[in-house]
Design an enzyme around this catalytic site. Sequence first.
Site, PDB file in Angstrom:
ATOM      1  N   LYS A 191       0.870  -1.186   0.000  1.00 26.90           N
ATOM      2  CA  LYS A 191       0.000   0.000   0.000  1.00 26.90           C
ATOM      3  C   LYS A 191       0.905   1.234   0.000  1.00 26.90           C
ATOM      4  CE  LYS A 191      -4.156   1.717  -0.066  1.00 26.90           C
ATOM      5  NZ  LYS A 191      -4.792   1.845  -1.380  1.00 26.90           N
ATOM      6  N   ASP A 223      -5.308  -2.723  -3.122  1.00 23.61           N
ATOM      7  CA  ASP A 223      -6.690  -2.636  -3.587  1.00 23.61           C
ATOM      8  C   ASP A 223      -6.809  -3.018  -5.058  1.00 23.61           C
ATOM      9  OD1 ASP A 223      -5.153  -0.383  -3.928  1.00 23.61           O
ATOM     10  OD2 ASP A 223      -6.708   1.052  -3.424  1.00 23.61           O
ATOM     11  N   ASP A 247      -2.811 -12.777   4.520  1.00 18.90           N
ATOM     12  CA  ASP A 247      -3.892 -13.476   5.201  1.00 18.90           C
ATOM     13  C   ASP A 247      -5.208 -13.277   4.445  1.00 18.90           C
ATOM     14  OD1 ASP A 247      -5.431 -14.818   7.037  1.00 18.90           O
ATOM     15  OD2 ASP A 247      -5.043 -13.454   8.703  1.00 18.90           O
ATOM     16  N   ASP A 251      -7.315 -16.071   1.403  1.00 19.62           N
ATOM     17  CA  ASP A 251      -8.693 -16.506   1.595  1.00 19.62           C
ATOM     18  C   ASP A 251      -9.544 -16.107   0.388  1.00 19.62           C
ATOM     19  OD1 ASP A 251      -7.959 -17.510   4.000  1.00 19.62           O
ATOM     20  OD2 ASP A 251      -9.336 -16.330   5.211  1.00 19.62           O
TER      21      ASP A 251
END
Length: 365
Positions: A191, A223, A247, A251
């Site tokens: 970021k 993003d 993390d 997922d």
Amino acid sequence: MSYSIAVLRGDGIGPEVTVEALKTLAAIKERFGHGFLYEEGLVGGASLDELGVPMTDDTLALCQRSDAILFGAAGGPKWDDASTDLRPEQALFRLRKELNLFANLRPVRSYPMLDEKSPLRPEVVRGADIIFVRELTGGLYFSQPKKRWQTPEGRRAVDSEDYSEQEIERVVRVACELATKRRKKVVSVDKFNALISSRLWRQVATEVGSEYADVDLSHMLADTFAMQLIVRPTQFDVVVTTNMFGDIFTDEAAVLAGSMGMLPSASLSGLPDGRTLGLYEPIHGSAPDIAGQGIANPLAAILSSALLLRYSLGLDEEACVVEHAVTSILEEGYRTSDIYSEGTRKVSTQEMGELVATRIREPKG
């Protein structure tokens, strides 16, 4: 040759899927003649209930003297008391920190026979094959200060993102080394436009990447990456990122494989170019809502045992045999509940494990 493996079954479906991973290793032992010596330890909620802590010093010592660690899962609503820091997941955090398991590898691939189980269009997921390299011992989950306190205006809490040059360098190097044996592409996710720690991350990643002339290292904002992972996942080969981003994104990436029950992981203490201490676990967690029903998908745990063979024991051929067995069983239409569709054959956790083990034992040919 004999290898020592610490077995930490944990909570929820952890014990169920770990049993099937052990069947896989037993089949590998029969086919190739290896010796696997197992020693069990309690972790997570199981350890809290019996011993009062998420993990004892004895269990940590067991892991330290083993060649590899096979881990089930930790946690569940039974231990979700927000008023205490004594939570089952602390066992995992301690293992990562104490054993210096700084690089978390999470391979994600689409299986053609499971494309219809993804919420994305088949033509989007088809051919996706990514390895995520997540930094595992720094960042928001470990950095200080980390505290919660009461003010006159109300409750407050703070977490910190702290990375050193050395922490970034070593995990980016793992990603670049992996890329040299794949499609030679690394995307570093940060970021940069908002976080000072990400600016350092990008700078160090660029420096490390410059040492690998045959690897194309590029950068992407978190993003943007979140969107591109869903829009065009096949563009990615190796992805390296911070603890928290890794993390979350892994997922998210589960939709590419059709189920979290298909995703293994390896947490390593060194470069994946030979035998290195590692902890191997499915990424799906303890799934307490289906524990004890015999419907959990053991393939993530079984594929984690393949990673154990490859990275900690240096047995790449054996790892490939496990992975091929999983693919062939899926091709024949066997499915657990999470990946079942009309026209396929639904099997239990135990039956799926037996099918894979039987396939492994079959002679070459």
